[in-house]
Scaffold this active site. Structure first.
Site, PDB file in Angstrom:
ATOM      1  N   CYS A  21       6.387  -7.463   7.211  1.00 50.15           N
ATOM      2  CA  CYS A  21       7.653  -7.142   7.932  1.00 50.15           C
ATOM      3  C   CYS A  21       7.675  -8.257   9.037  1.00 50.15           C
ATOM      4  O   CYS A  21       6.642  -8.646   9.618  1.00 50.15           O
ATOM      5  CB  CYS A  21       7.415  -5.838   8.881  1.00 50.15           C
ATOM      6  SG  CYS A  21       8.715  -5.097   9.799  1.00 50.15           S
ATOM      7  N   CYS A  43       1.363  -2.707  15.455  1.00 48.80           N
ATOM      8  CA  CYS A  43       1.412  -2.212  14.156  1.00 48.80           C
ATOM      9  C   CYS A  43       0.743  -3.445  13.100  1.00 48.80           C
ATOM     10  O   CYS A  43       1.246  -4.507  13.219  1.00 48.80           O
ATOM     11  CB  CYS A  43       2.993  -2.107  13.395  1.00 48.80           C
ATOM     12  SG  CYS A  43       3.342  -2.028  12.097  1.00 48.80           S
ATOM     13  N   CYS A  69       4.168   8.038   1.360  1.00 51.81           N
ATOM     14  CA  CYS A  69       4.572   6.897   2.363  1.00 51.81           C
ATOM     15  C   CYS A  69       4.784   5.845   1.401  1.00 51.81           C
ATOM     16  O   CYS A  69       3.997   5.206   0.798  1.00 51.81           O
ATOM     17  CB  CYS A  69       3.336   6.919   3.424  1.00 51.81           C
ATOM     18  SG  CYS A  69       3.877   5.829   4.761  1.00 51.81           S
ATOM     19  N   CYS A  81      -0.185   5.394   9.901  1.00 43.68           N
ATOM     20  CA  CYS A  81       0.956   4.654  10.137  1.00 43.68           C
ATOM     21  C   CYS A  81       0.780   3.161  10.789  1.00 43.68           C
ATOM     22  O   CYS A  81       0.034   3.588  11.976  1.00 43.68           O
ATOM     23  CB  CYS A  81       2.158   5.662  10.858  1.00 43.68           C
ATOM     24  SG  CYS A  81       2.780   6.645   9.670  1.00 43.68           S
ATOM     25  N   GLU A  97       0.752  -1.066  -0.068  1.00 42.64           N
ATOM     26  CA  GLU A  97      -0.276  -0.071   0.100  1.00 42.64           C
ATOM     27  C   GLU A  97       0.794   1.326   0.083  1.00 42.64           C
ATOM     28  O   GLU A  97       1.860   1.136   0.559  1.00 42.64           O
ATOM     29  CB  GLU A  97      -0.825   0.069   1.279  1.00 42.64           C
ATOM     30  CG  GLU A  97      -2.033  -1.159   1.228  1.00 42.64           C
ATOM     31  CD  GLU A  97      -2.950  -1.092   2.419  1.00 42.64           C
ATOM     32  OE1 GLU A  97      -4.300  -1.448   2.070  1.00 42.64           O
ATOM     33  OE2 GLU A  97      -2.622  -0.571   3.369  1.00 42.64           O
ATOM     34  N   CYS A 120       6.252  -5.727  15.731  1.00 45.54           N
ATOM     35  CA  CYS A 120       5.735  -4.711  16.744  1.00 45.54           C
ATOM     36  C   CYS A 120       4.163  -4.939  17.000  1.00 45.54           C
ATOM     37  O   CYS A 120       3.723  -5.131  16.130  1.00 45.54           O
ATOM     38  CB  CYS A 120       5.958  -3.421  16.380  1.00 45.54           C
ATOM     39  SG  CYS A 120       7.550  -3.066  15.892  1.00 45.54           S
TER      40      CYS A 120
HETATM   41  N1  SAH Z   1       9.568  -0.253  10.026  1.00 47.42           N
HETATM   42  C1  SAH Z   1       9.728   1.283  10.057  1.00 47.42           C
HETATM   43  C2  SAH Z   1       9.073   1.957   9.017  1.00 47.42           C
HETATM   44  C3  SAH Z   1       7.691   1.579   8.972  1.00 47.42           C
HETATM   45  S1  SAH Z   1       6.568   1.699  10.303  1.00 47.42           S
HETATM   46  C4  SAH Z   1       9.824   1.510  11.682  1.00 47.42           C
HETATM   47  O1  SAH Z   1       8.995   1.016  12.530  1.00 47.42           O
HETATM   48  O2  SAH Z   1      10.080   2.706  11.954  1.00 47.42           O
HETATM   49  C5  SAH Z   1       6.407   3.521  10.504  1.00 47.42           C
HETATM   50  C6  SAH Z   1       5.847   4.134  11.663  1.00 47.42           C
HETATM   51  O3  SAH Z   1       4.574   3.812  12.018  1.00 47.42           O
HETATM   52  C7  SAH Z   1       7.004   3.782  12.977  1.00 47.42           C
HETATM   53  O4  SAH Z   1       7.376   4.653  13.548  1.00 47.42           O
HETATM   54  C8  SAH Z   1       5.775   2.746  13.362  1.00 47.42           C
HETATM   55  O5  SAH Z   1       6.227   2.651  15.024  1.00 47.42           O
HETATM   56  C9  SAH Z   1       4.593   3.577  13.598  1.00 47.42           C
HETATM   57  N2  SAH Z   1       3.303   2.754  13.877  1.00 47.42           N
HETATM   58  C10 SAH Z   1       3.194   1.659  13.612  1.00 47.42           C
HETATM   59  N3  SAH Z   1       2.224   1.045  14.150  1.00 47.42           N
HETATM   60  C11 SAH Z   1       1.422   2.328  14.713  1.00 47.42           C
HETATM   61  C12 SAH Z   1      -0.002   2.725  14.973  1.00 47.42           C
HETATM   62  N4  SAH Z   1      -0.673   1.689  15.211  1.00 47.42           N
HETATM   63  N5  SAH Z   1      -0.354   3.740  15.310  1.00 47.42           N
HETATM   64  C13 SAH Z   1       0.567   4.707  15.187  1.00 47.42           C
HETATM   65  N6  SAH Z   1       1.688   4.637  14.509  1.00 47.42           N
HETATM   66  C14 SAH Z   1       2.248   3.460  14.335  1.00 47.42           C
HETATM   67 FE1  SF4 Z   2       7.524  -3.535  11.105  1.00 41.64          FE
HETATM   68 FE2  SF4 Z   2       5.634  -2.246  11.858  1.00 41.64          FE
HETATM   69 FE3  SF4 Z   2       7.281  -2.431  13.809  1.00 41.64          FE
HETATM   70 FE4  SF4 Z   2       7.708  -0.961  11.455  1.00 41.64          FE
HETATM   71  S1  SF4 Z   2       6.534  -0.493  13.311  1.00 41.64           S
HETATM   72  S2  SF4 Z   2       9.314  -2.393  12.313  1.00 41.64           S
HETATM   73  S3  SF4 Z   2       6.664  -1.871   9.903  1.00 41.64           S
HETATM   74  S4  SF4 Z   2       6.335  -4.315  12.646  1.00 41.64           S
END
Ligand code: SAH
Ligand code: SF4
Length: 364
Positions: free
Chosen positions: A111, A118, A104, A335, A91, A115
């Site tokens: 991934c 996420c 973006c 995000c 996406e 996390c």
């Molecule tokens: N993997 C990289 C980049 C992609 S994630 C990273 O983790 O930095 C992009 C951003 O979205 C990251 O800062 C991540 O922590 C944030 N993010 C992930 N899940 C989220 C959520 N549910 N609400 C707000 N931000 C989120």
């Molecule tokens: Fe991967 Fe989502 Fe963690 Fe970024 S925030 S490293 S995309 S699992």
């Protein structure tokens, strides 16, 4: 099939030479790729017939197919479900601010970092994107904006995936996108966001690429960070901050820290104080972002009161920070809400916010 955007200039030249072409032919094809952003081979530069045929028959431009498109009710945020050549999906999100257009971009399908908060992390890892597939996303938005007399002002590697776990392809793409002989996109308008892959951050500090680095921190103690972000068990806060210090010293650049505000979890006074202590003396800026809800994670965003109290601790410690306001939307394009098979559902109110403070003025 060779994706021409997977090749750097020497590789393109080598390929064309084996097909009877010359250095000058390679230069013409390169200029066509990076100045005209073609979607087909119709307007190839003037090349010998045999070379044109080989190019058309054996190479591709890796143009992404838009499978679905969803516009947020605010009319400023759009999410595209994009299909790659092998049928996988990613996406891409286009954010329109008053004076800027930001995209973006994804670096992996899925991934592996997992996390908890996420959506991408919960869907698992499928494969790396190639450099050409990363470039294709930027061109996708560039073409569209150019047709409207606009241009892409910024892009952030904040879509799906962890860019520093796809280091070579990501950096190859960024070099070609920023090279004046490539797309010529100013590095200061590019932001790479990482979960904190310490060796990748060290390696990044040796690249001559003055882009913006954002670290997804979200917790300032190892126990909480390991609960939220399993990668912390591999790269602890100590190793992460050692790599960040090296980065700031080598590059002279400030680092951004992202902090998703999760109610009652990481918005406590203890975490705010631990964060302030970690950042003392570092050239840093903290972006506080409300959690975008996802079905797989039941915690809620912090209340405004908790966010304000957290920010007040940073204030007192003189740590620069921004409390990001959510941009309205209901398309799960925020995000952490991106997933492989995009959920193009309507009606659920969820905030859409891009956490990084982008250079070039206020975001709204
Ligand atoms: N993997 C990289 C980049 C992609 S994630 C990273 O983790 O930095 C992009 C951003 O979205 C990251 O800062 C991540 O922590 C944030 N993010 C992930 N899940 C989220 C959520 N549910 N609400 C707000 N931000 C989120
Ligand atoms: Fe991967 Fe989502 Fe963690 Fe970024 S925030 S490293 S995309 S699992």
């Amino acid at each position: 099939m060779i994706n021409l955007y997977d090749l750097d200039f020497p590789a393109l030249e080598a390929r064309l030479t084996t097909w009877g072409g010359t250095y000058n032919h390679a230069r013409e094809v390169w200029a066509w790729l990076y100045r005209q952003w073609p979607v087909d081979f119709e307007h190839l530069p003037d090349l010998p017939g045999a070379l044109r045929e080989r190019l058309a028959a054996e190479t591709t431009l890796g143009v992404l197919t838009v499978l679905a498109r969803q516009e947020a009710p605010d009319g400023k945020t759009r999410k595209d479900l994009l299909q790659l050549a092998d049928g996988e999906h990613i996406e891409g999100v286009l954010l329109r601010y008053r004076e800027r257009r930001s995209a973006c971009i994804s670096t992996q399908v899925g991934c592996a970092c997992g996390c908890r908060f996420c959506a991408t992390g919960q869907s698992g890892f499928t494969r790396q994107l190639s450099a050409g597939e990363i470039i294709a996303q930027v061109l996708h938005f560039q073409r569209e904006l150019a047709a409207q007399g606009q241009r892409l002002s910024n892009f952030v590697l904040m879509g799906m995936g962890e860019p520093l776990l796809n280091y070579d392809h990501t950096l190859a793409a960024l070099h070609r996108l920023s090279d004046p002989r490539g797309l010529g996109f100013a590095p200061r308008r590019i932001t790479l966001s990482t979960v904190g892959i310490a060796p990748g951050i060290e390696r990044l500090s040796t690249e001559r690429l003055p882009l913006n680095l954002a670290i997804s921190l979200h917790a300032a103690t190892d126990d909480l960070r390991s609960q939220l972000m399993p990668i912390n068990r591999r790269y602890s806060l100590e190793s992460l901050f050692a790599s960040v210090e090296q980065y700031t010293q080598r590059t002279g650049r400030r680092v951004m820290f992202e902090w998703v505000m999760i109610g009652g979890i990481n918005d406590t006074r203890e975490q705010a104080e631990a964060l302030a202590a970690r950042l003392a003396g570092l050239p840093a800026h903290v972006n506080l972002i409300r959690l975008n809800p996802i079905p797989e994670y039941t915690e809620q965003p912090s209340t405004p009161e908790a966010s304000d109290a957290f920010a007040a601790v940073l204030d007192r410690a003189h740590i620069p920070h921004t409390l990001r306001q959510s941009r309205g939307g209901a398309i799960a394009a925020g995000c952490g809400q991106l997933r492989r098979r995009g959920r193009f559902t309507r009606g659920r109110k969820s905030p859409v916010v891009c956490p990084v403070k982008l250079p070039g003025g206020p975001q709204r």
